[in-house]
Scaffold this motif. Sequence first.
Motif, PDB file in Angstrom:
ATOM      1  N   ALA A 138      -1.501  -4.566   3.721  1.00 34.48           N
ATOM      2  CA  ALA A 138      -1.478  -6.018   2.767  1.00 34.48           C
ATOM      3  C   ALA A 138      -2.892  -5.729   2.493  1.00 34.48           C
ATOM      4  CB  ALA A 138      -1.584  -6.712   3.436  1.00 34.48           C
ATOM      5  N   ASP A 139      -3.547  -7.916   1.713  1.00 38.18           N
ATOM      6  CA  ASP A 139      -4.393  -7.895   1.793  1.00 38.18           C
ATOM      7  C   ASP A 139      -5.439  -7.338   0.961  1.00 38.18           C
ATOM      8  OD1 ASP A 139      -6.784  -9.910   2.172  1.00 38.18           O
ATOM      9  OD2 ASP A 139      -7.667  -8.888   4.010  1.00 38.18           O
ATOM     10  N   ASN A 140      -5.152  -6.643  -0.269  1.00 40.13           N
ATOM     11  CA  ASN A 140      -5.360  -5.814  -0.943  1.00 40.13           C
ATOM     12  C   ASN A 140      -6.074  -4.000  -0.534  1.00 40.13           C
ATOM     13  OD1 ASN A 140      -5.376  -7.803  -3.125  1.00 40.13           O
ATOM     14  ND2 ASN A 140      -7.361  -8.988  -2.047  1.00 40.13           N
ATOM     15  N   GLY A 141      -5.285  -4.144   0.540  1.00 40.78           N
ATOM     16  CA  GLY A 141      -5.500  -2.918   1.083  1.00 40.78           C
ATOM     17  C   GLY A 141      -6.666  -2.834   2.206  1.00 40.78           C
ATOM     18  N   ASP A 142      -6.731  -3.699   2.878  1.00 45.31           N
ATOM     19  CA  ASP A 142      -7.625  -4.173   3.491  1.00 45.31           C
ATOM     20  C   ASP A 142      -6.993  -3.905   5.476  1.00 45.31           C
ATOM     21  OD1 ASP A 142     -10.407  -3.764   2.062  1.00 45.31           O
ATOM     22  OD2 ASP A 142      -9.890  -6.060   1.852  1.00 45.31           O
ATOM     23  N   LEU A 143      -5.814  -4.290   5.299  1.00 42.10           N
ATOM     24  CA  LEU A 143      -4.698  -4.635   6.742  1.00 42.10           C
ATOM     25  C   LEU A 143      -4.068  -3.518   6.251  1.00 42.10           C
ATOM     26  CD1 LEU A 143      -4.862  -6.054   8.895  1.00 42.10           C
ATOM     27  CD2 LEU A 143      -3.128  -7.617   7.767  1.00 42.10           C
ATOM     28  N   ASN A 144      -4.072  -2.481   7.798  1.00 42.23           N
ATOM     29  CA  ASN A 144      -2.943  -1.251   7.689  1.00 42.23           C
ATOM     30  C   ASN A 144      -1.755  -2.181   8.778  1.00 42.23           C
ATOM     31  OD1 ASN A 144      -1.997   0.740   7.782  1.00 42.23           O
ATOM     32  ND2 ASN A 144      -3.240   1.912   9.742  1.00 42.23           N
ATOM     33  N   LEU A 145      -1.299  -1.523   7.958  1.00 40.84           N
ATOM     34  CA  LEU A 145       0.460  -2.248   8.710  1.00 40.84           C
ATOM     35  C   LEU A 145       1.236  -1.506   9.106  1.00 40.84           C
ATOM     36  CD1 LEU A 145       1.654  -5.778   6.842  1.00 40.84           C
ATOM     37  CD2 LEU A 145       0.161  -4.644   8.747  1.00 40.84           C
ATOM     38  N   GLY A 146       0.426  -0.004   9.175  1.00 40.00           N
ATOM     39  CA  GLY A 146       1.321   1.434   9.752  1.00 40.00           C
ATOM     40  C   GLY A 146       1.931   2.797   8.776  1.00 40.00           C
ATOM     41  N   SER A 147       2.416   3.371   9.449  1.00 41.21           N
ATOM     42  CA  SER A 147       3.028   4.690   8.440  1.00 41.21           C
ATOM     43  C   SER A 147       3.429   5.077   9.570  1.00 41.21           C
ATOM     44  CB  SER A 147       1.633   5.853   7.651  1.00 41.21           C
ATOM     45  OG  SER A 147       1.211   6.293   9.375  1.00 41.21           O
ATOM     46  N   THR A 148       4.681   5.889   8.225  1.00 35.62           N
ATOM     47  CA  THR A 148       5.918   6.221   9.156  1.00 35.62           C
ATOM     48  C   THR A 148       6.041   8.057   8.077  1.00 35.62           C
ATOM     49  OG1 THR A 148       7.965   6.569  10.079  1.00 35.62           O
ATOM     50  CG2 THR A 148       7.095   5.365   8.166  1.00 35.62           C
ATOM     51  N   LYS A 149       7.128   8.711   8.515  1.00 32.93           N
ATOM     52  CA  LYS A 149       7.656   9.784   7.946  1.00 32.93           C
ATOM     53  C   LYS A 149       8.812   9.677   7.905  1.00 32.93           C
ATOM     54  CE  LYS A 149       3.795  12.676   8.247  1.00 32.93           C
ATOM     55  NZ  LYS A 149       3.297  12.597   7.171  1.00 32.93           N
ATOM     56  N   VAL A 150       9.401  10.512   6.894  1.00 30.66           N
ATOM     57  CA  VAL A 150      10.578   9.873   5.823  1.00 30.66           C
ATOM     58  C   VAL A 150      11.501  11.133   5.793  1.00 30.66           C
ATOM     59  CG1 VAL A 150      12.752   8.214   4.573  1.00 30.66           C
ATOM     60  CG2 VAL A 150      10.398   7.556   5.029  1.00 30.66           C
ATOM     61  N   LYS A 189       6.055 -17.419   3.304  1.00 31.63           N
ATOM     62  CA  LYS A 189       6.167 -15.515   1.816  1.00 31.63           C
ATOM     63  C   LYS A 189       5.383 -15.598   1.535  1.00 31.63           C
ATOM     64  CE  LYS A 189      11.324 -16.113   4.266  1.00 31.63           C
ATOM     65  NZ  LYS A 189      12.259 -16.052   3.931  1.00 31.63           N
ATOM     66  N   ALA A 190       4.533 -15.613   1.425  1.00 36.59           N
ATOM     67  CA  ALA A 190       3.364 -15.381   0.853  1.00 36.59           C
ATOM     68  C   ALA A 190       2.508 -13.880   0.697  1.00 36.59           C
ATOM     69  CB  ALA A 190       2.491 -16.460   0.283  1.00 36.59           C
ATOM     70  N   LEU A 191       2.571 -12.862   2.038  1.00 40.90           N
ATOM     71  CA  LEU A 191       2.142 -12.030   1.719  1.00 40.90           C
ATOM     72  C   LEU A 191       1.740 -11.124   0.894  1.00 40.90           C
ATOM     73  CD1 LEU A 191       0.136 -10.079   3.833  1.00 40.90           C
ATOM     74  CD2 LEU A 191       1.887  -9.114   4.577  1.00 40.90           C
ATOM     75  N   ILE A 192       0.878 -10.231  -0.151  1.00 42.20           N
ATOM     76  CA  ILE A 192       1.472  -9.293  -1.161  1.00 42.20           C
ATOM     77  C   ILE A 192       1.264  -7.804  -0.570  1.00 42.20           C
ATOM     78  CG2 ILE A 192       1.175  -8.334  -3.343  1.00 42.20           C
ATOM     79  CD1 ILE A 192      -0.272 -11.143  -3.536  1.00 42.20           C
ATOM     80  N   PRO A 193       2.985  -6.967  -0.112  1.00 39.61           N
ATOM     81  CA  PRO A 193       1.486  -5.897   0.600  1.00 39.61           C
ATOM     82  C   PRO A 193       2.165  -4.898  -0.626  1.00 39.61           C
ATOM     83  CG  PRO A 193       4.447  -6.501   0.577  1.00 39.61           C
ATOM     84  CD  PRO A 193       3.819  -7.596  -0.202  1.00 39.61           C
ATOM     85  N   THR A 194       1.609  -3.878   0.178  1.00 33.67           N
ATOM     86  CA  THR A 194       0.927  -2.676  -0.656  1.00 33.67           C
ATOM     87  C   THR A 194       1.731  -1.284   0.082  1.00 33.67           C
ATOM     88  OG1 THR A 194      -0.744  -3.366  -1.816  1.00 33.67           O
ATOM     89  CG2 THR A 194      -0.378  -1.198  -2.050  1.00 33.67           C
ATOM     90  N   VAL A 195       2.968  -0.485  -1.042  1.00 37.09           N
ATOM     91  CA  VAL A 195       3.728   0.643  -0.649  1.00 37.09           C
ATOM     92  C   VAL A 195       3.178   1.977  -0.449  1.00 37.09           C
ATOM     93  CG1 VAL A 195       6.066   1.374   0.312  1.00 37.09           C
ATOM     94  CG2 VAL A 195       5.284  -1.439   0.758  1.00 37.09           C
TER      95      VAL A 195
END
Length: 242
Positions: A138-150, A189-195
């Motif tokens: 998030a935050d144009n890639g500056d904030l890490n919200l975690g990762s996982t395996k699928v 709900k204005a946050l723009i996530p990047t997946v």
Amino acid sequence: MESAPQPKPILQKPPGYRDPNTQPAMAKPLPPRKPVLPPSFRPKPKRRGCCRICCCTCCIIILVLIFASVIAAGLIYVLYDPSVPEFHLTSFRVPKLNITDKGDGAYLDADTATRVEVKNRNSKIVWQFEQTSLQILADNGDLNLGSTKVSGFTVKEKGMSQWKGETSVRGEALDAKQKRKLKSMIESKALIPTVEVQTRTGFSMQGWKSGTLGISVVCGDVTMRQIENGDMPRCSVTVLKW
């Protein structure tokens, strides 16, 4: 008056006559003969003709294979009309968000739940996806919200499937600007996530199966509110070199 004496006739030398007063010329010595080497020491003649023939043959074979591959690819395209799957970010939620102030700054504890849809547009091709890495930013890639395996899955003809990923971060450091706006953006709900999705994929048709290729799928450019309202723009796909 007395007549003048007549000159004596000059006698011709007979063939093969040699003057005894002259020395015979020395015969020129013959040039030295090259020593005759045994067969094992004789240099072997270079087979230039064979090398040229081999090179020409290899070039012709390569050209024939390339030509055959182009024809096969053209036939597959005409017969099966292959299309790359479509990817859409269908859901993004933040079930937990907690910002803690400490003496050296603010820290974030957060959980996310994400779904990315995979749509197979082909009527004769099945797509396979291997184990996938899912990362949330998030935050144009500056904030890490975690990762996982699928886990991997298969998308049949004209079918759909999806990646479901849940991530969490604990003690993620925030700067003053992120601290001020992050909580309000989540609540509004204005946050723009990047997946970001990294996986390997391949396809199969009529019993024939291709090799796998690494791809990267990036979804974003929409707010959480837009996603909830059904705005699902197509994700971008990039071929990886691994």
